[in-house]
Design a protein around this motif. Sequence first.
Motif, PDB file in Angstrom:
ATOM      1  N   GLY A   1       0.801  -1.221   0.000  1.00  0.00           N
ATOM      2  CA  GLY A   1       0.000   0.000   0.000  1.00  0.00           C
ATOM      3  C   GLY A   1       0.831   1.266   0.000  1.00  0.00           C
ATOM      4  O   GLY A   1       0.293   2.367   0.184  1.00  0.00           O
ATOM      5  N   ILE A   2       2.139   1.144  -0.223  1.00  0.00           N
ATOM      6  CA  ILE A   2       3.048   2.289  -0.202  1.00  0.00           C
ATOM      7  C   ILE A   2       3.252   2.781  -1.627  1.00  0.00           C
ATOM      8  O   ILE A   2       3.901   2.119  -2.443  1.00  0.00           O
ATOM      9  CB  ILE A   2       4.409   1.914   0.428  1.00  0.00           C
ATOM     10  CG1 ILE A   2       4.206   1.227   1.782  1.00  0.00           C
ATOM     11  CG2 ILE A   2       5.293   3.145   0.559  1.00  0.00           C
ATOM     12  CD1 ILE A   2       3.532   2.087   2.825  1.00  0.00           C
ATOM     13  N   GLY A   3       2.697   3.929  -1.950  1.00  0.00           N
ATOM     14  CA  GLY A   3       2.829   4.469  -3.294  1.00  0.00           C
ATOM     15  C   GLY A   3       1.728   5.467  -3.584  1.00  0.00           C
ATOM     16  O   GLY A   3       0.833   5.700  -2.761  1.00  0.00           O
ATOM     17  N   PRO A   4       1.774   6.094  -4.759  1.00  0.00           N
ATOM     18  CA  PRO A   4       0.761   7.091  -5.120  1.00  0.00           C
ATOM     19  C   PRO A   4      -0.640   6.489  -5.113  1.00  0.00           C
ATOM     20  O   PRO A   4      -0.832   5.328  -5.454  1.00  0.00           O
ATOM     21  CB  PRO A   4       1.173   7.514  -6.539  1.00  0.00           C
ATOM     22  CG  PRO A   4       2.605   7.122  -6.677  1.00  0.00           C
ATOM     23  CD  PRO A   4       2.784   5.904  -5.818  1.00  0.00           C
ATOM     24  N   ILE A   5      -1.605   7.287  -4.714  1.00  0.00           N
ATOM     25  CA  ILE A   5      -2.996   6.830  -4.684  1.00  0.00           C
ATOM     26  C   ILE A   5      -3.799   7.497  -5.792  1.00  0.00           C
ATOM     27  O   ILE A   5      -3.382   8.507  -6.369  1.00  0.00           O
ATOM     28  CB  ILE A   5      -3.660   7.109  -3.318  1.00  0.00           C
ATOM     29  CG1 ILE A   5      -3.754   8.630  -3.068  1.00  0.00           C
ATOM     30  CG2 ILE A   5      -2.926   6.420  -2.198  1.00  0.00           C
ATOM     31  CD1 ILE A   5      -4.578   8.986  -1.840  1.00  0.00           C
ATOM     32  N   ASN A   6      -4.944   6.912  -6.073  1.00  0.00           N
ATOM     33  CA  ASN A   6      -5.876   7.516  -7.025  1.00  0.00           C
ATOM     34  C   ASN A   6      -6.471   8.769  -6.388  1.00  0.00           C
ATOM     35  O   ASN A   6      -7.087   8.685  -5.320  1.00  0.00           O
ATOM     36  CB  ASN A   6      -6.975   6.503  -7.356  1.00  0.00           C
ATOM     37  CG  ASN A   6      -8.014   7.057  -8.333  1.00  0.00           C
ATOM     38  OD1 ASN A   6      -7.973   8.225  -8.716  1.00  0.00           O
ATOM     39  ND2 ASN A   6      -8.943   6.214  -8.735  1.00  0.00           N
ATOM     40  N   PRO A   7      -6.309   9.932  -7.014  1.00  0.00           N
ATOM     41  CA  PRO A   7      -6.848  11.159  -6.396  1.00  0.00           C
ATOM     42  C   PRO A   7      -8.362  11.131  -6.209  1.00  0.00           C
ATOM     43  O   PRO A   7      -8.900  11.839  -5.361  1.00  0.00           O
ATOM     44  CB  PRO A   7      -6.429  12.270  -7.377  1.00  0.00           C
ATOM     45  CG  PRO A   7      -6.145  11.562  -8.662  1.00  0.00           C
ATOM     46  CD  PRO A   7      -5.639  10.205  -8.291  1.00  0.00           C
ATOM     47  N   ASP A   8      -9.054  10.290  -6.974  1.00  0.00           N
ATOM     48  CA  ASP A   8     -10.515  10.186  -6.870  1.00  0.00           C
ATOM     49  C   ASP A   8     -10.956   8.945  -6.111  1.00  0.00           C
ATOM     50  O   ASP A   8     -12.127   8.557  -6.166  1.00  0.00           O
ATOM     51  CB  ASP A   8     -11.145  10.177  -8.267  1.00  0.00           C
ATOM     52  CG  ASP A   8     -10.895  11.469  -9.018  1.00  0.00           C
ATOM     53  OD1 ASP A   8     -10.952  12.529  -8.382  1.00  0.00           O
ATOM     54  OD2 ASP A   8     -10.624  11.406 -10.233  1.00  0.00           O
ATOM     55  N   GLY A   9     -10.021   8.307  -5.367  1.00  0.00           N
ATOM     56  CA  GLY A   9     -10.343   7.080  -4.670  1.00  0.00           C
ATOM     57  C   GLY A   9     -10.874   7.290  -3.267  1.00  0.00           C
ATOM     58  O   GLY A   9     -11.092   8.419  -2.801  1.00  0.00           O
TER      59      GLY A   9
END
Length: 475
Positions: free
Chosen positions: A428-436
């Motif tokens: 779970g370490i990393g960029p996320i979906n901005p719309d998530g």
Amino acid sequence: MALKNNTNTISSLCSIPTLFLSLTLLCILSFTLFFLFSNPQIQTQISPHPHHSINVYISDLPRSLNYGLLDTYWSSSVPDSRLPTHSQTHQPQPHLHQNLKFPPYPQNPLIKQYSAEYWIMGDLITPQNLRSASFANRVFDLEQADVVFVPFFATLSAELQLGMAKGAFRKKVGNQDYERQREVLDFVTKTPAWNRSGGRDHVFVLTDPVAMWHVRAEIAPAILLVVDFGGWFRLDSKSSNGSAPDMIQHTQVSLLKDVIVPYTHLLPRLHLSEDQSRQTLLYFKGAKHRHRGGVVREKLWDLLVNEPGVIMEEGFPNSTGMEQSIRGMRTSEFCLHPAGDTPTSCRLFDAIQSLCIPVIVSDNIELPFEGMIDYSEFSVFVAVNDALRPNWVVGYLKSFSKEQKNKFRQNMALVQPIFEYDNGHPGGIGPINPDGAVNHIWKKVHQKLPMIKEAIVREKRKPPGVSVPLRCQCT
């Protein structure tokens, strides 16, 4: 003579060199302001509290209370007593995931559905240069923080206890989950962060309805991230002084301070372009017999099980059950979502990912991100009294035109990403979906800040021995 001197003075002030110098200074000032406010790095330095994010400070709990619990899970050779013996793929595998700094979250569906704690934590500790899409801005100075995140995997702690020794869960003696709850509270309540607010700006993730069961009264002032308020019914009915048992007391949970978050869906996403014809009118898969609000489910089952075009399957979410659910939801127009032990379940979010129009029969339901999205644009809400009338549900669902159902699915496809936690990165370490889901959760917390800050101020100004009255009557 005086007039002449004044004229000479004005002339000297308006001379060409003076005007040139003034214009030069004006240009330099304009350029400086433009450079400052157009440079993102400098702008961030000027404003440590950007209006488009929320500043989050992480409480310094030991690793044993979050990722260490995953080490415990993956190293266990004791099978989860609640899973069927043939469901080995969802049991811990001791030889896997050892010596990882960020082990994966369990695939056991009983635990995975509550995994919000894992993805929220992963986003916060992702290196800053990879967090440009994150709404939560991690800060390391408590004075800059809007809220304090408590990194306790409360759901995993509870599920470890339930899976290995369920009989000890309601007790304190011999209950490792209770010992961990106590360790968290003993640590957090002694920190300057807690003392400055009485815990009102602290964020706990309690997606499992029984998470932190034994210490709920102590964390009641905090911001609680919960899947619904169903897990609080029994507590509140005992303290309601004879009022209705389904009355949620604001001293425990409240939409003014707490945030409803989605379950983690268990079924894969079906894109609108992949959708095919649906032959079944209404589909349901789950347990027929539940407690409390689940009595409605039993009655609905008996009414619908023999109706043409309706499939009612009783099953467990193991590998076989999941394949049946995927097939059933993807070939049905509507998916039934009755209340169970609690007003909602991950079934709703599986239906959304399957583009199966949810039929929600749960009068006390609270839903994630309301105000940001409108569930009536892709779901059908049915009152319990109507649903229990013979032949009513089937007749009502048949009244929807093909165009209406297609519009529901189009709208559903637009909101599918909002309920997605998984960012696709190991641990779970990393960029996320901005719309998530993670960003939407923090945006909801951000909306609560004015009320929370007001509560902190009101508490501070009260004289010793005087309580500030709680007058909130919220729905």
